[in-house]
Design a protein around this motif. Sequence first.
Motif, PDB file in Angstrom:
ATOM      1  N   SER A 206      -6.008  -5.211  11.018  1.00 32.22           N
ATOM      2  CA  SER A 206      -6.718  -5.075   9.750  1.00 32.22           C
ATOM      3  C   SER A 206      -5.776  -4.756   8.592  1.00 32.22           C
ATOM      4  O   SER A 206      -4.681  -4.230   8.781  1.00 32.22           O
ATOM      5  N   LEU A 207      -6.251  -5.071   7.425  1.00 38.90           N
ATOM      6  CA  LEU A 207      -5.534  -4.796   6.179  1.00 38.90           C
ATOM      7  C   LEU A 207      -6.418  -3.945   5.282  1.00 38.90           C
ATOM      8  O   LEU A 207      -7.604  -4.251   5.108  1.00 38.90           O
ATOM      9  N   LYS A 208      -5.856  -2.888   4.741  1.00 41.14           N
ATOM     10  CA  LYS A 208      -6.535  -2.110   3.711  1.00 41.14           C
ATOM     11  C   LYS A 208      -5.628  -2.037   2.494  1.00 41.14           C
ATOM     12  O   LYS A 208      -4.446  -1.707   2.615  1.00 41.14           O
ATOM     13  N   MET A 209      -6.210  -2.335   1.341  1.00 42.72           N
ATOM     14  CA  MET A 209      -5.472  -2.285   0.087  1.00 42.72           C
ATOM     15  C   MET A 209      -6.293  -1.473  -0.898  1.00 42.72           C
ATOM     16  O   MET A 209      -7.425  -1.840  -1.217  1.00 42.72           O
ATOM     17  N   THR A 210      -5.710  -0.385  -1.369  1.00 44.03           N
ATOM     18  CA  THR A 210      -6.439   0.513  -2.262  1.00 44.03           C
ATOM     19  C   THR A 210      -6.222   0.162  -3.730  1.00 44.03           C
ATOM     20  O   THR A 210      -5.313  -0.592  -4.083  1.00 44.03           O
ATOM     21  N   SER A 211      -7.071   0.707  -4.559  1.00 39.42           N
ATOM     22  CA  SER A 211      -6.946   0.596  -6.022  1.00 39.42           C
ATOM     23  C   SER A 211      -6.705  -0.835  -6.477  1.00 39.42           C
ATOM     24  O   SER A 211      -5.760  -1.131  -7.224  1.00 39.42           O
TER      25      SER A 211
ATOM     26  N   SER B 242     -13.103  -3.662  -8.927  1.00 36.72           N
ATOM     27  CA  SER B 242     -11.832  -3.107  -9.398  1.00 36.72           C
ATOM     28  C   SER B 242     -11.775  -1.604  -9.121  1.00 36.72           C
ATOM     29  O   SER B 242     -12.772  -0.906  -9.287  1.00 36.72           O
ATOM     30  N   SER B 243     -10.597  -1.153  -8.701  1.00 36.08           N
ATOM     31  CA  SER B 243     -10.269   0.237  -8.352  1.00 36.08           C
ATOM     32  C   SER B 243     -10.736   0.628  -6.951  1.00 36.08           C
ATOM     33  O   SER B 243     -10.391   1.724  -6.473  1.00 36.08           O
ATOM     34  N   GLU B 244     -11.495  -0.244  -6.276  1.00 36.98           N
ATOM     35  CA  GLU B 244     -11.959   0.093  -4.934  1.00 36.98           C
ATOM     36  C   GLU B 244     -10.964  -0.414  -3.871  1.00 36.98           C
ATOM     37  O   GLU B 244      -9.877  -0.876  -4.194  1.00 36.98           O
ATOM     38  N   THR B 245     -11.360  -0.299  -2.614  1.00 42.88           N
ATOM     39  CA  THR B 245     -10.480  -0.656  -1.505  1.00 42.88           C
ATOM     40  C   THR B 245     -10.889  -1.968  -0.865  1.00 42.88           C
ATOM     41  O   THR B 245     -12.068  -2.164  -0.545  1.00 42.88           O
ATOM     42  N   LEU B 246      -9.927  -2.844  -0.702  1.00 45.67           N
ATOM     43  CA  LEU B 246     -10.131  -4.131  -0.031  1.00 45.67           C
ATOM     44  C   LEU B 246      -9.869  -3.923   1.461  1.00 45.67           C
ATOM     45  O   LEU B 246      -8.826  -3.357   1.834  1.00 45.67           O
TER      46      LEU B 246
ATOM     47  N   SER C 242       2.733   1.176  -1.391  1.00 45.19           N
ATOM     48  CA  SER C 242       1.994   2.383  -1.760  1.00 45.19           C
ATOM     49  C   SER C 242       0.482   2.193  -1.679  1.00 45.19           C
ATOM     50  O   SER C 242      -0.270   3.167  -1.634  1.00 45.19           O
ATOM     51  N   ARG C 243       0.037   0.945  -1.654  1.00 42.95           N
ATOM     52  CA  ARG C 243      -1.412   0.672  -1.665  1.00 42.95           C
ATOM     53  C   ARG C 243      -1.920   0.017  -0.383  1.00 42.95           C
ATOM     54  O   ARG C 243      -3.123  -0.178  -0.229  1.00 42.95           O
TER      55      ARG C 243
END
Lengths: 122, 110
Positions: free
Chosen positions: A81-86, A14-18, A67-68
């Motif tokens: 690629s996909l990056k999802m933050t928080s 939790s709170s990290e980046t996927l 936003s994420r």
Amino acid sequence: QLQLQESGPGLVKSSETLSLTCSVSGASISSSSYYWGWIRQPPGKGLEWIGSIYYTGTTYYNLSLKSRVSISRDTSKNQFSLKMTSVTAADTAVYYCARHGSSYGFEAFDMWGQGTRVTVSS
Amino acid sequence: QSVLTQPPSASGTPGQRVTISCSGSNSNIGGNTVQWYQQLPGTAPKLLIYSSNQRASGVPDRFSGSRSGTSASLAISGLQSEDEADYFCEAWDDSLKELLFGGGTKLTVL
């Protein structure tokens, strides 16, 4: 024959980046008028479009996630690629990569990866 | 709560005809095409219907789609046990500028 394959960690804190990658074989992600997208499905729930990247590199996002989320591509590896933050527990889902924009039309996802399960832990 | 509304469940007996509805608004179904997907347990969705009423390659003609106003329907005739799956509708929304999926309908073959 076109194939898509998702890869990435199955567990994210939790709170990290996927971070996930979709490897495409059988077609170039940069040379045809296709869109390459990410869709997710929380356990026991429906599908949610996350966003897509056009063959030109232009990106489109679900406003509620914009936003994420960021989607990028590596044309030399034929991957996107996909990056999802928080991330939170609400981001726990099976994540699919898929193609749309073929002769079936812009909206139609005609080829899918098998999906990768991502769990967000506290 | 999905913008595209589907009944959570539907059922039928082998050989029957069943219909699954998808309700939206003028900004999505009312002005754009509808797609339908079949998701068998543990697998990725599969495109069944595109452009509201066109079958994707290899899809049996038992499956048909239609659209009227702000609603769309998927009909399955000659129901078979292998049709037991989740079905999702999908459309572009002009106001949200997003691709939307319905909440899904679980079809049970009794």
